[in-house]
Design a protein around this motif. Structure first.
Motif, PDB file in Angstrom:
ATOM      1  N   ILE A 219       1.021  -0.393   5.758  1.00 43.38           N
ATOM      2  CA  ILE A 219       1.008  -0.479   4.313  1.00 43.38           C
ATOM      3  C   ILE A 219       2.509   0.050   3.807  1.00 43.38           C
ATOM      4  CG2 ILE A 219       0.342   0.261   2.039  1.00 43.38           C
ATOM      5  CD1 ILE A 219      -2.659   0.731   3.374  1.00 43.38           C
ATOM      6  N   TRP A 220       3.359  -0.751   3.113  1.00 46.85           N
ATOM      7  CA  TRP A 220       4.689  -0.357   2.944  1.00 46.85           C
ATOM      8  C   TRP A 220       4.971  -1.106   1.522  1.00 46.85           C
ATOM      9  CZ3 TRP A 220       7.223  -5.196   2.723  1.00 46.85           C
ATOM     10  CH2 TRP A 220       6.670  -5.973   3.243  1.00 46.85           C
ATOM     11  N   ARG A 221       6.158  -0.434   0.919  1.00 42.88           N
ATOM     12  CA  ARG A 221       6.401  -1.099  -0.336  1.00 42.88           C
ATOM     13  C   ARG A 221       7.829  -0.763  -0.677  1.00 42.88           C
ATOM     14  NH1 ARG A 221       3.171  -0.710  -5.090  1.00 42.88           N
ATOM     15  NH2 ARG A 221       4.103  -0.419  -7.029  1.00 42.88           N
ATOM     16  N   VAL A 222       8.531  -1.795  -1.151  1.00 42.29           N
ATOM     17  CA  VAL A 222       9.862  -2.026  -1.489  1.00 42.29           C
ATOM     18  C   VAL A 222       9.928  -1.907  -3.091  1.00 42.29           C
ATOM     19  CG1 VAL A 222      12.297  -2.828  -1.238  1.00 42.29           C
ATOM     20  CG2 VAL A 222      10.395  -3.222   0.649  1.00 42.29           C
TER      21      VAL A 222
ATOM     22  N   HIS B 290      -2.734  -8.214   2.175  1.00 41.58           N
ATOM     23  CA  HIS B 290      -2.449  -8.669   0.680  1.00 41.58           C
ATOM     24  C   HIS B 290      -1.148  -8.398   0.506  1.00 41.58           C
ATOM     25  CE1 HIS B 290      -6.898  -8.318  -0.667  1.00 41.58           C
ATOM     26  NE2 HIS B 290      -6.777  -9.386   0.267  1.00 41.58           N
ATOM     27  N   ALA B 291      -0.446  -9.234  -0.224  1.00 37.85           N
ATOM     28  CA  ALA B 291       1.037  -8.840  -0.483  1.00 37.85           C
ATOM     29  C   ALA B 291       1.151  -9.363  -2.096  1.00 37.85           C
ATOM     30  CB  ALA B 291       2.056  -9.619   0.199  1.00 37.85           C
TER      31      ALA B 291
ATOM     32  N   HIS C 145       4.731  -5.077  -2.675  1.00 42.43           N
ATOM     33  CA  HIS C 145       3.814  -4.288  -2.088  1.00 42.43           C
ATOM     34  C   HIS C 145       3.054  -4.947  -0.838  1.00 42.43           C
ATOM     35  CE1 HIS C 145       1.053  -0.787  -2.113  1.00 42.43           C
ATOM     36  NE2 HIS C 145      -0.006  -1.795  -1.532  1.00 42.43           N
ATOM     37  N   PHE C 146       2.980  -4.505   0.153  1.00 39.61           N
ATOM     38  CA  PHE C 146       2.399  -4.989   1.477  1.00 39.61           C
ATOM     39  C   PHE C 146       1.186  -4.202   1.928  1.00 39.61           C
ATOM     40  CE2 PHE C 146       1.730  -6.371   5.774  1.00 39.61           C
ATOM     41  CZ  PHE C 146       1.816  -7.688   5.832  1.00 39.61           C
TER      42      PHE C 146
END
Length: 335
Positions: free
Chosen positions: A299-302, A318-319, A310-311
């Motif tokens: 899970i990561w977020r830019v 889900h992105a 948001h991934f």
């Protein structure tokens, strides 16, 4: 390929009003309840004469009066303001007799033209895996193609695509979009390469930077309202990275945008530039749901003033993507 129907609470339908409330510091909506906001200046972006939008016009003109009554709406209809990882924007699906062969072919043409070749191929595999193919997805048209405000939208399980000819200025993709994949093995999902690329940035951080970038708990996946310059962003600011690290971030953004047509990718990067550049972005990697405990953060977020990607890779992908700047959309010319 086997159709998957695994349950997921986050696949439930989300009204975009709730979607916007989910992020702290979100700005007040405009007159039609939109988070699509504008920056000054003109730059490369889709137009009413782009290939996808031209096909949207042909699709609209091919519709009978009864079809238009069912799947066409005014540009400011609240249905356009809804977003979810799993919903049907209209009842008829593309596999139904409601659409003729030519109309189904035009829909395929639109999808081809809002994606790159790799993106198109990847989405075909995703739709087949998740729902049996594009025939289980639904479309709608808002406004009238050829006027100053229109949008075509495709929705279904783990997918939202839009084509709007830049009806809303300085908003990439015509509004928030979604992609995903129901494969629960993280090593086999269609978007593993994105997680691997984003984690290349994490691996390039020194110990102090990594500590700042790593966050224990992820926000809700649909909490991707644009926060503007005064936003509170998790993780590490790209402005705290070295020149080489920033270059890796820029490469990563290009890879994330690669599944989509060049016009949308260009507009997205111009929006980032107009909002202060990649130095205004933050990157967060979440310890939550580290599948396999391998420290490849699933899970990561830019995120920055005008950008959220948001991934969520666990239990499946889900992105949610929302890229734009603060202003009101154009008013509709004709319902």
């Amino acid at each position: 390929m086997t159709r998957r129907t695994s349950s997921c609470s986050d696949c439930a339908s989300v009204d975009r009003r709730d979607f916007l409330k989910a992020a702290a510091g979100a700005s007040v909506l405009g007159a039609v309840g939109s988070a699509f906001w504008s920056l000054p200046g003109a730059y490369a972006a889709p137009s009413p004469t782009s290939a996808a939008e031209t096909a949207v016009g042909r699709f609209y003109n091919s519709l009978s009066a009864e079809q238009k009554k069912t799947i066409c709406f005014g540009f400011n209809d609240p249905l356009r303001q809804k977003i979810s990882a799993n919903w049907h924007i209209t009842k008829p699906t593309l596999g139904d007799d409601f659409y003729n062969k030519e109309q189904k072919q035009i829909v395929d043409e639109i999808v081809r033209n809002v994606t790159s070749k790799d993106g198109y191929d990847r989405l075909q595999k995703q739709m087949e895996f998740d729902s049996g193919g594009i025939q289980d997805y639904s479309v709608a048209v808002f406004g009238e193609p050829g006027t100053s405000a229109f949008e075509w939208e495709l929705t279904g399980r783990h997918l939202t695509l839009r084509a709007d000819g830049n009806s809303v200025d300085s908003v990439a993709f015509g509004g928030p979009i979604i992609y995903g994949h129901g494969e629960e093995n993280p090593k086999e999902n269609l978007f593993l390469y994105q997680t691997q690329q984003v984690n290349e940035v994490f691996k390039a951080l020194d110990a102090k930077q990594a500590k700042q970038a790593l966050v224990e708990k992820a926000p809700k996946e649909a909490a991707v309202a644009l926060q503007g310059e005064s936003g509170n962003f998790a993780g590490i600011g790209v402005d705290q990275l070295s020149a080489d690290q920033r270059k890796l971030v820029e490469k990563t953004l290009q890879i994330l945008l690669a599944p989509y047509r060049q016009e949308d990718a260009d507009e997205a990067m111009e929006i980032v530039k107009s909002a202060g550049g990649i130095e205004k972005l933050h990157m967060a990697f979440y310890q939550q749901d580290d599948l396999g405990n391998d420290k490849i953060w699933d899970i990561w977020r830019v995120e920055g003033p005008a950008f959220v990607w948001h991934f969520r890779g666990a239990p499946h992908v889900h992105a949610y993507i929302n890229i734009g700047a603060v202003s009101r959309p154009k008013t509709e010319a004709k319902s």
